[in-house]
Motif scaffolding. Structure first.
Motif, mmCIF file in Angstrom:
data_model
loop_
_atom_site.group_PDB
_atom_site.id
_atom_site.type_symbol
_atom_site.label_atom_id
_atom_site.label_comp_id
_atom_site.label_asym_id
_atom_site.label_seq_id
_atom_site.Cartn_x
_atom_site.Cartn_y
_atom_site.Cartn_z
ATOM 1 N N SER A 1 -8.129 15.308 8.275
ATOM 2 C CA SER A 1 -8.462 15.797 9.625
ATOM 3 C C SER A 1 -7.548 15.198 10.687
ATOM 4 O O SER A 1 -7.706 15.482 11.875
ATOM 5 N N GLY A 2 -6.599 14.354 10.266
ATOM 6 C CA GLY A 2 -5.688 13.736 11.216
ATOM 7 C C GLY A 2 -6.195 12.452 11.817
ATOM 8 O O GLY A 2 -5.606 11.938 12.770
ATOM 9 N N GLN A 3 -7.270 11.906 11.269
ATOM 10 C CA GLN A 3 -7.786 10.633 11.764
ATOM 11 C C GLN A 3 -7.021 9.474 11.139
ATOM 12 O O GLN A 3 -6.848 9.420 9.917
ATOM 13 N N PRO A 4 -6.558 8.530 11.959
ATOM 14 C CA PRO A 4 -5.845 7.364 11.410
ATOM 15 C C PRO A 4 -6.805 6.464 10.644
ATOM 16 O O PRO A 4 -7.945 6.251 11.062
ATOM 17 N N LEU A 5 -6.342 5.949 9.522
ATOM 18 C CA LEU A 5 -7.181 5.123 8.657
ATOM 19 C C LEU A 5 -6.861 3.638 8.771
ATOM 20 O O LEU A 5 -7.525 2.826 8.132
ATOM 21 N N ALA A 6 -5.868 3.290 9.568
ATOM 22 C CA ALA A 6 -5.501 1.882 9.730
ATOM 23 C C ALA A 6 -5.505 1.553 11.220
ATOM 24 O O ALA A 6 -4.473 1.605 11.888
ATOM 25 N N VAL A 7 -6.678 1.225 11.748
ATOM 26 C CA VAL A 7 -6.811 0.970 13.178
ATOM 27 C C VAL A 7 -7.244 -0.464 13.474
ATOM 28 O O VAL A 7 -7.484 -0.811 14.627
ATOM 29 N N THR A 8 -7.350 -1.276 12.443
ATOM 30 C CA THR A 8 -7.610 -2.704 12.631
ATOM 31 C C THR A 8 -6.716 -3.469 11.661
ATOM 32 O O THR A 8 -6.121 -2.898 10.739
ATOM 33 N N MET A 9 -6.664 -4.790 11.841
ATOM 34 C CA MET A 9 -5.857 -5.606 10.953
ATOM 35 C C MET A 9 -6.515 -5.795 9.584
ATOM 36 O O MET A 9 -5.909 -6.367 8.688
ATOM 37 N N PHE A 10 -7.734 -5.307 9.422
ATOM 38 C CA PHE A 10 -8.335 -5.256 8.089
ATOM 39 C C PHE A 10 -7.767 -4.088 7.288
ATOM 40 O O PHE A 10 -7.810 -4.092 6.059
ATOM 41 N N ASP A 11 -7.289 -3.067 8.001
ATOM 42 C CA ASP A 11 -6.793 -1.861 7.355
ATOM 43 C C ASP A 11 -5.266 -1.856 7.246
ATOM 44 O O ASP A 11 -4.715 -1.385 6.251
ATOM 45 N N TYR A 12 -4.613 -2.325 8.300
ATOM 46 C CA TYR A 12 -3.149 -2.372 8.296
ATOM 47 C C TYR A 12 -2.746 -3.781 7.868
ATOM 48 O O TYR A 12 -2.882 -4.746 8.624
ATOM 49 N N LEU A 13 -2.277 -3.912 6.638
ATOM 50 C CA LEU A 13 -2.060 -5.224 6.037
ATOM 51 C C LEU A 13 -0.649 -5.732 6.341
ATOM 52 O O LEU A 13 0.337 -5.040 6.087
ATOM 53 N N LEU A 14 -0.574 -6.954 6.865
ATOM 54 C CA LEU A 14 0.707 -7.568 7.192
ATOM 55 C C LEU A 14 1.029 -8.684 6.207
ATOM 56 O O LEU A 14 0.125 -9.342 5.678
ATOM 57 N N PRO A 15 2.317 -8.918 5.968
ATOM 58 C CA PRO A 15 2.678 -10.061 5.134
ATOM 59 C C PRO A 15 2.296 -11.359 5.830
ATOM 60 O O PRO A 15 2.329 -11.456 7.057
ATOM 61 N N SER A 16 1.911 -12.344 5.030
ATOM 62 C CA SER A 16 1.497 -13.636 5.578
ATOM 63 C C SER A 16 2.007 -14.731 4.664
ATOM 64 O O SER A 16 2.748 -14.484 3.703
ATOM 65 N N ILE A 17 1.565 -15.939 4.929
ATOM 66 C CA ILE A 17 1.996 -17.075 4.123
ATOM 67 C C ILE A 17 1.568 -16.917 2.660
ATOM 68 O O ILE A 17 2.147 -17.517 1.758
ATOM 69 N N THR A 18 0.563 -16.087 2.411
ATOM 70 C CA THR A 18 0.074 -15.914 1.041
ATOM 71 C C THR A 18 0.956 -14.985 0.212
ATOM 72 O O THR A 18 0.902 -15.019 -1.015
ATOM 73 N N ASN A 19 1.747 -14.114 0.860
ATOM 74 C CA ASN A 19 2.573 -13.196 0.077
ATOM 75 C C ASN A 19 4.043 -13.167 0.484
ATOM 76 O O ASN A 19 4.806 -12.343 -0.029
ATOM 77 N N VAL A 20 4.452 -14.022 1.423
ATOM 78 C CA VAL A 20 5.875 -14.211 1.697
ATOM 79 C C VAL A 20 6.324 -15.428 0.896
ATOM 80 O O VAL A 20 5.828 -16.533 1.105
ATOM 81 N N PRO A 21 7.234 -15.246 -0.044
ATOM 82 C CA PRO A 21 7.561 -16.320 -0.978
ATOM 83 C C PRO A 21 8.582 -17.300 -0.401
ATOM 84 O O PRO A 21 9.114 -17.120 0.704
ATOM 85 N N GLU A 22 8.869 -18.314 -1.182
ATOM 86 C CA GLU A 22 10.002 -19.184 -0.888
ATOM 87 C C GLU A 22 11.269 -18.335 -0.892
ATOM 88 O O GLU A 22 11.451 -17.472 -1.754
ATOM 89 N N MET A 23 12.129 -18.572 0.088
ATOM 90 C CA MET A 23 13.386 -17.834 0.167
ATOM 91 C C MET A 23 14.549 -18.792 -0.042
ATOM 92 O O MET A 23 14.582 -19.887 0.528
ATOM 93 N N VAL A 24 15.480 -18.378 -0.856
ATOM 94 C CA VAL A 24 16.719 -19.126 -1.064
ATOM 95 C C VAL A 24 17.834 -18.289 -0.447
ATOM 96 O O VAL A 24 18.189 -17.229 -0.972
ATOM 97 N N VAL A 25 18.329 -18.741 0.691
ATOM 98 C CA VAL A 25 19.280 -17.952 1.468
ATOM 99 C C VAL A 25 20.610 -18.682 1.563
ATOM 100 O O VAL A 25 20.652 -19.859 1.925
ATOM 101 N N GLU A 26 21.678 -17.988 1.218
ATOM 102 C CA GLU A 26 23.034 -18.498 1.437
ATOM 103 C C GLU A 26 23.722 -17.641 2.487
ATOM 104 O O GLU A 26 23.485 -16.429 2.560
ATOM 105 N N HIS A 27 24.555 -18.291 3.278
ATOM 106 C CA HIS A 27 25.287 -17.568 4.323
ATOM 107 C C HIS A 27 26.777 -17.614 4.039
ATOM 108 O O HIS A 27 27.326 -18.669 3.705
#
Length: 815
Positions: free
Chosen positions: A728-754
């Motif tokens: 029907s065109g209704q958005p299903l992600a209107v809170t932060m419970f629905d729209y999931l952001l990366p956090s410390i729990t799923n952003v891993p250690e990064m090994v970065v070289e420049h």
């Protein structure tokens, strides 16, 4: 924090000979005020007598507005004003649109997405305004919605009946004999891929505080609008006022943007200004988080890709054919260039001479698209990398070897694409080799994450590990004139000349203060990128003075020329070039002022290290001394740095043909180590390896932060984030419970070289650094999932790769 992140250094001692601030990890000057809460964001700005606004938003995705009854709201004792589309139509103008689609700041006659503003209510405070808004009674005739590009393409239900179609725009670009390449190739590989809607979700939502002055008949609007000098017309033309009468002011920091404060922010600026004009009092409106997620014009691309790849048995790629359907939402707004920017990296890091590129842009009953970090390049890169994966499987070859074989070589640099953009510099094969070496040394060894024994043991638990490295590109500092092709006919583009191309230089101004310190004025907002720090570093080196003697602030939109601003990995090149030029301009002004004072030829005066001296005369003036003699009519010096591509004949063909022209191409070689739980469909990224080359590194700490943040965004887009809708065109992600952001729990250690491969096209050798991680992670996480699931013969074709989608794949193809 990645294990290789550089430590912040102390500011170099200005007395140490040969020391430079640029290239060091000088601590960000912005951070103290941010961390101690001394920075004013839009939410913090309260002008004397300020009123507050709330919006009445449509509950339906598609409906005709039959009546807006404001009587109950207006009779509320605390109601100051109710604005509707009828009021705006009487006193103001439509907002400028793209492709001929203009719109009113409030829905006029029809609503076209759930959450579209229908009325604005103004009261003494936001709480009361929200209560009064509930009293506005809107009668709707609900219409059938159009909720995907396939339904939109049927044109059975039209969003804008006057156009006769939901197809807002289409185009096809053919470079070389595409059909011949596919006919002659040994193999033709086909794939279809889907990209879901995602967003930047900045810490601060969009807002504005408007103040109309009846004495001068002008407006001061405090806002967090990204590209506020470039897009100021969206505000002042809506009001029906000239630009000089509508001054847009941005705070020192706008709390993040990533492209999401371009369109909606302008609407809020205009509405607050209209209310202030009616009441002759300041009016403030700031989105709440639900409004931002539901209808804040924060959504980005939603695409359906169809791809073909022509490849010979020996692995040589002969041709590439890509087309996509893009869901624009209800109106085509600023992000239209997202459809065309990928032409600047048409074959990404690979040598492919023959390409067809086609798009169709459809209107649907969803929130209109906005720009987002990567600006269409991440979607294009994802589609090509997934197709390369499929080609390797069908050929029975190692995907990494197929990639390596077709990479652009360093001896081909500068490399001209079929689409006429030019890659400036880089060594893509070396980058791929180095990231493989890092993974082999650290993870394929005994006890490593990819130790064969460990991998086999994990499979017994239903957990599959793998990685698939790739080299991806980040085009930066584009000549944004190409965006005007959307408003031009083919004949007009054909008649275009080099003199018709607009360059949008980056503008800086500076004032010498009586105490000898220098204030630099920026004409672009900062959303956390460290602009102030980088300008101070470059200016300190250019003037030979201490960073402590330089301050930075911002011009308002009436003071500044029309600038493009911070977007599309632009500022590393443009702001650094402008800073170098401004320092040179200031030195010339200082020498001229001293020469006038001494009555000598400017050629006999030399500026260096914070003072001017008279050659052979022994006379000297410090900057504090000079302040008395420098002309203070306006700014001490101004400088506009032209885009480097604008003056390079190598880019003439692309500029004249209105093709995306980006003079600095940064690149990444990334390899995430993923683990897929086939029982749940959950994907973990165990460690993320990245080699990043943005040319000259202006501030290592800032670049490191940009890379890590961009990778985090890419992780969100690949695995978590999506603005889904029901039928029907209704958005299903209107809170932060629905729209999931990366956090410390799923952003891993990064090994970065420049690595630093300076650009030969830019003043400082810098390239972009803000989008590469997002572009790369969005592609290499799905390909690494495919690598992990290779023993099962399962591949993914849609992002985000959510557990339910992955489990469905596993059920269909394995169980």
């Amino acid at each position: 924090m990645s294990e290789s992140a550089p430590k912040s250094s102390e500011v170099p001692d200005a007395d140490d000979e040969g020391k430079r601030y640029t290239g060091t990890s000088m601590r960000r000057v912005e951070d103290f005020d941010i961390l101690t809460g001394r920075v004013d964001y839009i939410h913090d700005i309260d002008l004397p007598g300020c009123l507050h606004a709330a919006l009445v938003r449509a509950p339906h995705a598609h409906a005709a507005i039959e009546e807006v009854d404001t009587s109950a709201a207006e009779s509320h004792p605390d109601c100051e004003l109710v604005l509707t589309a009828a009021d705006i139509e009487e006193h103001y103008q439509q907002t400028p649109g793209r492709l001929g689609f203009k719109e009113w700041a409030l829905a006029h006659d029809r609503v076209r997405f759930a959450g579209e503003p229908v009325a604005m209510v103004v009261a003494a405070d936001r709480y009361v305004a929200e209560d009064v808004a509930d009293l506005v009674d809107v009668s709707y005739d609900v219409l059938d919605p159009v909720t995907d590009v396939y339904a939109a393409s049927d044109d059975e239900v039209l969003l804008h009946e006057e156009t006769g179609t939901n197809l807002a725009d289409r185009d096809e670009f053919v470079f070389g004999d595409v059909e011949g390449a596919f006919e002659d190739a040994d193999n033709v590989v086909e794939g279809e891929y889907s990209w879901g809607r995602i967003s930047g979700v900045p810490m601060e939502t969009a807002g504005a505080v408007a103040d109309y002055d009846s004495d001068t008949d002008s407006f001061d609007v405090h806002c967090n609008l990204q590209l506020y000098t470039f897009n100021g017309e969206l505000v002042y033309e809506s009001l029906g006022y000239p630009a000089e009468k509508v001054r847009l002011h941005v705070p020192e920091n706008i709390g993040g943007s990533f492209g999401t404060k371009i369109a909606a922010g302008a609407r809020y600026c205009a509405l607050a200004a209209m209310a202030s004009h009616q009441l002759e009092r300041p009016v403030k409106y700031v989105e709440d988080r639900i409004e931002y997620l539901q209808a804040g014009d924060s959504h980005s691309c939603e695409r359906e890709y169809s791809v073909r790849l022509a490849v010979d048995d020996d692995g040589t790629i002969r041709g590439y054919d890509v087309s996509f359907m893009d869901d624009l939402g209800a109106f085509p707004r600023y992000p239209l260039p997202q459809a065309v920017k990928p032409l600047s990296v048409l074959s990404t890091s690979y040598h492919i001479d023959t390409v067809r590129y086609e798009y169709e842009l459809y209107l649907t009953n969803k929130v209109p698209q906005t720009a987002y970090r990567g600006f269409g390049v991440q979607q294009h890169t994802f589609a090509l990398e997934m197709t390369l994966e499929k080609a390797a499987r069908e050929l029975g070859v190692d995907p990494t070897e197929l990639r390596r074989q077709n990479l652009v070589r360093p001896d081909e640099m500068p490399y001209e694409l079929p689409s006429k953009n030019i890659y400036d510099s880089g060594d893509y094969p070396a980058a791929l080799a180095r990231i493989e070496e890092l993974v082999d040394e650290r993870e394929r060894c005994e006890g490593g994450l990819l130790d064969p024994d460990v991998v086999e043991a994990k499979r017994e638990e239903g957990k599959y590990r793998g990685t698939r490295p790739a080299v991806t590109l980040e085009p930066s500092a584009g000549v944004i004139d190409y965006a005007s092709r959307f408003e031009m006919s083919d004949d007009e583009i054909e008649a275009n000349t080099r003199e018709d191309v607009a360059s949008f230089p980056e503008h800086l101004a500076a004032d010498l203060r009586p105490d000898g310190t220098v204030t630099v004025h920026l004409a672009t907002s900062s959303a956390g990128q460290g602009h102030q720090t980088v300008v101070i570093q470059l200016m300190a080196d250019g003037l030979g003075i201490s960073p402590a003697d330089i301050d930075v602030d911002y011009l308002n939109s009436a003071e500044a020329p029309k600038d493009f601003g911070a977007a599309a990995s632009r500022m590393g090149i443009m702001l650094s070039g402008a800073s170098v030029g401004l320092a040179d301009e200031l030195a010339t002004v200082f020498e001229g002022a001293a020469a006038t004072h001494w009555g000598c030829d400017p050629a006999d005066v030399t500026y260096a290290d914070g003072a001017v001296t008279r050659d052979g005369g022994g006379d000297s003036l410090s900057l504090a001394d000079l302040a008395e003699f420098v002309d203070d009519d306006g700014h001490t010096a101004t400088y506009g740095y032209e885009n480097p591509a604008f003056d390079l004949p190598e880019f003439d063909d692309a500029l004249v043909d209105k093709l995306p022209t980006y003079p600095g191409t940064a690149y990444c070689a990334d390899a995430p180590i993923v683990e897929v739980d086939v029982n749940t469909g959950h994907v973990d990224i165990l460690r993320y390896y990245s080699l990043h080359d943005c040319g000259t590194v202006l501030n290592p700490d800032i670049v490191q932060g940009q890379v890590e943040g961009a990778i985090a965004h890419g992780i969100g887009g690949a695995l978590l984030e999506e603005f889904a809708y029901d039928d029907s065109g209704q958005p299903l992600a209107v809170t932060m419970f629905d729209y999931l952001l990366p956090s410390i729990t799923n952003v891993p250690e990064m090994v970065v070289e420049h690595r630093e491969t300076p650009s030969p096209f830019t003043v400082t050798g810098a390239k972009g650094a803000g989008e590469g991680g997002t572009i790369s992670a969005s592609a290499v996480i799905p390909t690494s999932i495919n690598a992990a699931l290779e023993p099962l013969g399962v591949t993914v074709d849609t992002v985000p790769v959510t557990p339910d989608r992955l489990r469905a794949k596993l059920r269909d193809e394995v169980e």
